[in-house]
Structure formats: C-alpha cells, structure tokens
Design a protein around this motif. Structure first.
Motif, PDB file in Angstrom:
ATOM      1  N   ILE A  47       4.279   0.618  11.774  1.00 30.00           N
ATOM      2  CA  ILE A  47       4.523  -0.584  12.576  1.00 30.00           C
ATOM      3  C   ILE A  47       4.180  -1.836  11.766  1.00 30.00           C
ATOM      4  O   ILE A  47       4.875  -2.849  11.826  1.00 30.00           O
ATOM      5  CB  ILE A  47       3.699  -0.530  13.880  1.00 30.00           C
ATOM      6  CG1 ILE A  47       4.195   0.612  14.773  1.00 30.00           C
ATOM      7  CG2 ILE A  47       3.789  -1.860  14.644  1.00 30.00           C
ATOM      8  CD1 ILE A  47       3.280   0.912  15.950  1.00 30.00           C
ATOM      9  N   ALA A  48       3.098  -1.739  10.978  1.00 26.92           N
ATOM     10  CA  ALA A  48       2.675  -2.888  10.163  1.00 26.92           C
ATOM     11  C   ALA A  48       3.618  -3.160   8.998  1.00 26.92           C
ATOM     12  O   ALA A  48       3.644  -4.276   8.469  1.00 26.92           O
ATOM     13  CB  ALA A  48       1.269  -2.644   9.632  1.00 26.92           C
ATOM     14  N   GLY A  49       4.388  -2.141   8.569  1.00 23.43           N
ATOM     15  CA  GLY A  49       5.235  -2.299   7.389  1.00 23.43           C
ATOM     16  C   GLY A  49       4.562  -1.806   6.131  1.00 23.43           C
ATOM     17  O   GLY A  49       5.065  -2.020   5.028  1.00 23.43           O
ATOM     18  N   LEU A  50       3.425  -1.117   6.278  1.00 25.40           N
ATOM     19  CA  LEU A  50       2.701  -0.589   5.119  1.00 25.40           C
ATOM     20  C   LEU A  50       3.219   0.781   4.692  1.00 25.40           C
ATOM     21  O   LEU A  50       2.902   1.242   3.596  1.00 25.40           O
ATOM     22  CB  LEU A  50       1.206  -0.490   5.428  1.00 25.40           C
ATOM     23  CG  LEU A  50       0.488  -1.819   5.684  1.00 25.40           C
ATOM     24  CD1 LEU A  50      -0.918  -1.578   6.215  1.00 25.40           C
ATOM     25  CD2 LEU A  50       0.435  -2.650   4.412  1.00 25.40           C
ATOM     26  N   GLU A  51       3.969   1.459   5.564  1.00 25.96           N
ATOM     27  CA  GLU A  51       4.564   2.759   5.241  1.00 25.96           C
ATOM     28  C   GLU A  51       6.068   2.688   5.467  1.00 25.96           C
ATOM     29  O   GLU A  51       6.513   2.476   6.599  1.00 25.96           O
ATOM     30  CB  GLU A  51       3.987   3.870   6.131  1.00 25.96           C
ATOM     31  CG  GLU A  51       2.566   4.284   5.851  1.00 25.96           C
ATOM     32  CD  GLU A  51       2.374   4.944   4.502  1.00 25.96           C
ATOM     33  OE1 GLU A  51       3.389   5.248   3.825  1.00 25.96           O
ATOM     34  OE2 GLU A  51       1.217   5.157   4.140  1.00 25.96           O
TER      35      GLU A  51
ATOM     36  N   GLY B  60      14.603   6.433  11.269  1.00 24.25           N
ATOM     37  CA  GLY B  60      14.215   5.737  12.493  1.00 24.25           C
ATOM     38  C   GLY B  60      14.171   4.225  12.329  1.00 24.25           C
ATOM     39  O   GLY B  60      14.385   3.689  11.236  1.00 24.25           O
ATOM     40  N   ARG B  61      13.874   3.546  13.428  1.00 18.73           N
ATOM     41  CA  ARG B  61      13.855   2.079  13.441  1.00 18.73           C
ATOM     42  C   ARG B  61      12.651   1.582  14.221  1.00 18.73           C
ATOM     43  O   ARG B  61      12.162   2.243  15.137  1.00 18.73           O
ATOM     44  CB  ARG B  61      15.129   1.532  14.104  1.00 18.73           C
ATOM     45  CG  ARG B  61      16.415   1.919  13.434  1.00 18.73           C
ATOM     46  CD  ARG B  61      17.600   1.687  14.363  1.00 18.73           C
ATOM     47  NE  ARG B  61      17.795   0.264  14.631  1.00 18.73           N
ATOM     48  CZ  ARG B  61      18.236  -0.224  15.774  1.00 18.73           C
ATOM     49  NH1 ARG B  61      18.509   0.579  16.785  1.00 18.73           N
ATOM     50  NH2 ARG B  61      18.406  -1.522  15.939  1.00 18.73           N
TER      51      ARG B  61
ATOM     52  N   THR C 246      12.546  -2.919  10.655  1.00 11.36           N
ATOM     53  CA  THR C 246      12.383  -1.721   9.834  1.00 11.36           C
ATOM     54  C   THR C 246      12.264  -2.037   8.350  1.00 11.36           C
ATOM     55  O   THR C 246      11.443  -1.441   7.640  1.00 11.36           O
ATOM     56  CB  THR C 246      13.561  -0.747  10.065  1.00 11.36           C
ATOM     57  OG1 THR C 246      13.741  -0.555  11.472  1.00 11.36           O
ATOM     58  CG2 THR C 246      13.294   0.587   9.403  1.00 11.36           C
ATOM     59  N   GLN C 247      13.052  -2.971   7.862  1.00 10.78           N
ATOM     60  CA  GLN C 247      13.045  -3.289   6.434  1.00 10.78           C
ATOM     61  C   GLN C 247      12.249  -4.559   6.103  1.00 10.78           C
ATOM     62  O   GLN C 247      12.218  -4.965   4.951  1.00 10.78           O
ATOM     63  CB  GLN C 247      14.497  -3.460   5.940  1.00 10.78           C
ATOM     64  CG  GLN C 247      15.387  -2.249   6.175  1.00 10.78           C
ATOM     65  CD  GLN C 247      14.866  -0.998   5.491  1.00 10.78           C
ATOM     66  OE1 GLN C 247      14.267  -1.060   4.412  1.00 10.78           O
ATOM     67  NE2 GLN C 247      15.085   0.150   6.124  1.00 10.78           N
ATOM     68  N   LEU C 248      11.626  -5.166   7.091  1.00 13.35           N
ATOM     69  CA  LEU C 248      10.871  -6.396   6.837  1.00 13.35           C
ATOM     70  C   LEU C 248       9.539  -6.095   6.157  1.00 13.35           C
ATOM     71  O   LEU C 248       8.930  -5.051   6.385  1.00 13.35           O
ATOM     72  CB  LEU C 248      10.611  -7.147   8.147  1.00 13.35           C
ATOM     73  CG  LEU C 248      11.820  -7.704   8.896  1.00 13.35           C
ATOM     74  CD1 LEU C 248      11.365  -8.445  10.146  1.00 13.35           C
ATOM     75  CD2 LEU C 248      12.644  -8.621   7.998  1.00 13.35           C
TER      76      LEU C 248
END
Length: 381
Positions: free
Chosen positions: A48-52, A57-58, A67-69
């Motif tokens: 959710i944080a964008g660290l993984e 999925g989205r 998802t790509q941010l």
C-alpha cells in the motif's frame, strides 16, 4: 481517502506472500491488519505504501490508480516499530524534515513550517520538547515524534507497522488510548499492522485477520471475536477448548458425553468440533446435562479463577475461567465439577471421527438448560 485493493499478489522466490488480496478501506477508517508472523500483513502494508512492487493486482487511492506511483507520489505517512528518527536532529527538525526537503516550489515558508511543527507537537502532547534530541526522550515520546513527523506532510493515508512493538506493556496501553483519540481528532485513513490481538480489538474500527497470504476474515472487532468464521480465527483470537461432537439438525451431541447443545443453524452436520473459550463455560448442578471433570490445577489471578480439568469420559484436559463472584465454593484439587459451554462455535471436523454414539436426541434426561440464541455456525473456509 478510501483505498481499494484488487487481486494483489506478491511472491518472494517460491514464497507466496500475498494470494489475491481484495479489500476496501473506507475514508477515515482505522483498520488493523492482524495475523501471525508470515501471514502477509506487513507485506500488504508495504505494498500500500509503494515499498513493495506487486506481481499482480492494483491499488487505488480514491479514483487514482496508485499501483505504479512512488512512495512520495502516494503521499503516505509511515511510522515504524523502531521510530527511525534522525539522532543528530532535534525533535523540531525531525518533525519538520518531510516539509523542509520538498522542492523549492512546494516547500512552505520557514514560518509556516514552524507553525505546523508547533501545532503537531501540541497535538501529540510534546509541546516544549522541540529542542531535545532522540536520546533524551523515552520510548513513548520517540514514537509520538515519529507520528508527528508522519502527520507533518498531511498524508493521504497513515500507515503504522507494529508501532508499539518496542515499548513496554504500560506505555503500549497508554499510547493505544492516545492513538485512538488522535485518530478521532485528525480523521486520517489509518492502517496499522499488529500481531497483538488485544491491541487490534481495542483500537480498530475493523480488523483484517490474515493467514498464509490470505484474508481469513474481515469485520468489526465484535464481529471477529464473537463470530469467528474459521477455526484459525477462533484459535488466533484466544486459546480455545476443542470438544468433539456430532451435529444432528439443530442439536449437537458431545461425543462420549450425554450432553446436548443447541445451535441456531442446521449446518454443518455430522462430525464437528465445538470451540469454546475458557471464559465461556458455566458450572451446573448434577440435574443439568453437562460434562463431568476432575480439577487438576487451580490458579487464582486477580478476579479470575482458572481451573484445569480432566474430563471423566474422554480424559481430555481443558481449561475454564470463573470469576470469584461466580465461584460456588473453595475448590480443591481432586474435586469434581459439571460444566457446559454457554457460547461456542461449530466447525466441520478436520478428520472424520468414528460413528456417533447411538443416542437419540429425544432420549429423556438429556434436557437442554441453555440455548445460545445468537450463536452462528460457520464452515471452514
């Protein structure tokens, strides 16, 4: 900011950390991700944080596909178990850091940053400590600085990973109450990871219970505790006693015992396991249908008396808890008691048991003293 998670998958080599996670998080909700080590809760938070990065999925923040941010573009506030404060910076500079490193076109003025930091330190009850360094703070104060720093950037979402795990029990309890109050005042969408059942049930609006990369159950704290949908959820939220039984219609016959329980549904049928917490038993008289047991151990803890019993018919050992007020006498080891569960959950037995005893439900003398009207039967997912 509401969050939608759709079909999220994540592998680490051969390890399947997240298996098709679908979840809706309402704007302003305080949500707990609860589960044992390896269940996928921290991986989901980091996704959710964008660290993984995801394998599939989205993740949507409102109507925006995030998802790509990057982490920065998602504008999330992150708080970790180990605080991650800059040791060489004062409390003021730690809280101001996220604002002061913005590019010039987006950076607030020094006066605006100072006003924001002052307001946040007051909010987290650390006013007057802005000149101290992390080494001069207690663990609870450090964690509040970390929370203030996460709030400084005015995040869309606040993400907390085991935020109180490094603190002692008294400080954890105080900070839980404080965080609940802070959430009510700020209204941020907040997701926190914990393996502490008490923490999740005390703090969260809803709880997501995870196991082996999947969601076992989602619900309010009352929902997941009072109506666990699977044996895993029941076991994780409190050590159960498990009694073998046979379900026939709306009745359950406890194997090897002349005890009939009522439940409010007709499923499952046949061989079942009856799960009951230690506090969910009552002591009954000899004229009432119940389970007979011999006291093996007596523990007095505050207002509770914990009894370990060996059941006479099956030699199974179970534990029950009785309040001092409900205690009928000063029991001694070797005394016999008759008990029955007041509240319980029923699940299909994992392995088929031998055929049930040939006792008809209509047999006289097997009267039912209590009906659990609000009990719900749920099959294993």
């Amino acid at each position: 900011m509401d969050i939608k998670i759709r079909g999220v998958q994540k592998h680490f080599g051969n390890f399947h950390a997240l298996r098709g996670i679908d979840l809706n998080i309402a704007s302003g909700e305080l949500l707990a991700l609860l589960g044992p080590s390896g269940s996928g809760k921290t991986t989901l938070l980091r996704a959710i944080a964008g660290l993984e990065p995801l394998d599939d999925g989205r993740i949507l923040f409102g109507d925006i596909d995030a998802t790509q941010l990057t982490v920065q573009a998602r504008r999330v506030g992150l708080v970790f178990q180990q605080y991650a404060l800059f040791k060489h910076m004062t409390v003021f500079d730690n809280v101001a850091f996220g604002l002061s490193v913005r590019k010039a076109s987006e950076r607030p003025s020094k006066a605006a940053i100072a006003a924001r930091v002052e307001a946040l330190l007051a909010l987290v009850q650390l006013g007057g400590l802005e000149g101290r360094y992390p080494a001069q703070l207690s663990g609870g104060q450090k964690q509040r600085v970390a929370l203030a720093r996460a709030l400084a950037i005015e995040p869309r979402v606040l993400l907390l990973d085991e935020p109180f795990g490094a603190l002692d029990a008294k400080v954890r309890k105080d900070l839980r109450r404080w965080l609940r109050k802070l959430h009510s005042e700020t209204g941020y969408t907040t997701i926190f990871v914990t393996h502490d059942q008490e923490e999740a049930l005390e703090l969260a609006d809803r709880v997501v219970i995870m196991n082996r990369g999947r969601i076992e159950q989602i619900g309010t704290t009352d929902d997941v505790y009072d109506h666990p949908q699977t044996p895993f959820v029941f076991d994780f939220l409190g050590t159960p006693n498990i009694l073998a039984g046979t379900a026939r219609g709306s009745h359950i016959l406890l194997d090897e015992n002349d005890v009939v329980l009522e439940h409010s549904a007709i499923q499952p049928q046949g061989a079942v396991d009856v799960y009951a917490r230690p506090a969910d038993f009552e002591i009954v008289g000899p004229s009432i249908s119940g389970i007979d047991g011999e006291i093996l151990e007596i523990q007095r803890t505050g207002f509770l008396i914990r009894l370990r019993l060996r059941l006479q018919q099956t030699a199974q050992t179970i534990e029950i808890e009785i309040t001092h007020a409900a205690a009928q006498k000063n029991w001694a080891i070797g005394d016999n008691l008759r008990i029955r569960p007041l509240r319980f959950s029923v699940y299909p037995r994992a392995q088929e048991a031998p055929a049930p005893l040939p006792i008809a439900l209509e047999t006289p003398g097997l009267g039912i003293s209590h009906t659990v009207a609000d009990h719900r039967v749920r099959a294993r997912n």
